[in-house]
Write an enzyme that holds these catalytic residues in place. Sequence first.
Site, mmCIF file in Angstrom:
data_model
loop_
_atom_site.group_PDB
_atom_site.id
_atom_site.type_symbol
_atom_site.label_atom_id
_atom_site.label_comp_id
_atom_site.label_asym_id
_atom_site.label_seq_id
_atom_site.Cartn_x
_atom_site.Cartn_y
_atom_site.Cartn_z
ATOM 1 N N GLY A 208 46.193 37.851 37.944
ATOM 2 C CA GLY A 208 47.091 37.503 36.834
ATOM 3 C C GLY A 208 46.361 36.768 35.737
ATOM 4 C CG ASN A 209 47.552 36.908 31.965
ATOM 5 O OD1 ASN A 209 48.363 36.195 31.396
ATOM 6 N ND2 ASN A 209 47.756 38.207 32.178
ATOM 7 N NE ARG A 210 44.845 28.739 32.387
ATOM 8 C CZ ARG A 210 43.944 28.054 31.704
ATOM 9 N NH1 ARG A 210 42.706 28.468 31.664
ATOM 10 N NH2 ARG A 210 44.290 26.960 31.083
ATOM 11 C CB SER A 211 50.169 34.798 29.114
ATOM 12 O OG SER A 211 51.137 34.832 28.100
#
Length: 408
Positions: A208-211
């Site tokens: 995933g990513n941190r958005s």
Amino acid sequence: MSRIVLGVGGGVAAYKSALLLRALTEAGHDVRVVPTESALRFVGAATFEALSGNPVTTDVWHDVPEVAHVRIGQTAELVVVNPATADLLARAAAGRADDLLTATLLTAHCPVVFVPAMHTEMWLHPATQDNVATLRRRGSIVLPPAVGRLTGPDSGPGRLPEPADVAALAQVVLAAGADALRADLAGRRVVISAGGTREPLDPVRYLGNRSSGKQGWALARVAAARGADVTLVAANVDLPAPFGVRVVPVGTAEELRAAMLEEAGSGGGAAADVVVMAAAVADFRPATVAATKLKKDSASEPDAVPLVRNPDVLAELVTKRTPGQVVVGFAAETGDADGDVLAHARAKLARKGCNLLVVNDVSGGGVFGRPDNAAVVLAADGTATDVPHGSKDAVAAAVWRAITPRLA
Ligand code: CTP
């Protein structure tokens, strides 16, 4: 910190103004509450005085040497009238000055936001609708009421929006001015993706990513307040739906792609006027998803995770763009040996083919999860508009200022 006047009309929804007051003071603002006489039948002056730390009066005969009926309006940076009853809207539209609140409205030079709450019949009555049109023509913002349960067993349009939503809109107006909430997107359909996709490895793990979704949420909030019919395609966002916005939750890039194509009208449904890709979409996903949890002691422990490429949703939306549709992309860029942030961004705009690209310079550290942001809006026609550092609401307002002139 801003000086805000919170006008409170005499409806049962006045009780929610105490929570709005709390939200505004917690955001650091100096709030002066000016209720009508009938508002005090619902909430006592002591509540407003204790929560605001300021005195509360309803008539012009208090603090006469201070000329409060003129000074409160003159020094305000924002007036929010919550709830605005049918009677209060009528008195404001007529330019009456028969109590401290209406006198304050006549002397205010700042943005004024009315948040109506009343029974559906009163809201829909031509007299009220004319008053709303008059106030809007003169530059005030009159929010559409929420739809839902009213006092008593009936429901329909007329409900007061939740205090947190009104507080968020107040921040938009303070950050970007009253123009940020003009009702000029009425009748427009807007689709915005937000958040970050999660690509599963096994039933419990993902890439995933941190958005956080905050920038997409701000874009949706501003568009909805300007009257647009807004859908948020939200990838793993842990935020309450903004007032008046439909949220379609998705998880993976594939799910986001399907939802965006459907909502944008690329598949033949109702076409959106504006499509914004603010989500951080994973470029790659694990080639296979284990059906059961990967164990560290198992013989099948992987020594590498093979990845495959995800579809480029923005590029596909551009290819399938409906006539007149404005497509907006986002890009977080850093400069490197091949070029600076703007050079990379211009190349990306050309590659993706969207109408606008909102560029965040993330060289000095991430913007993820932070309440503020700064950007440059690049247009396919070559113009570049700097958006100074400010709240994500202010950036959202600036992005909408760039979008609206491009609408057919
Ligand atoms: N985007 C998309 N689908 C992807 C990747 C990105 O729709 N698979 C969209 C993002 O939502 C954003 C824009 O494309 O609006 C730019 O995202 P970015 O990650 O900067 O673009 P990439 O094409 O992945 O470029 P880079 O090579 O810099 O990673």
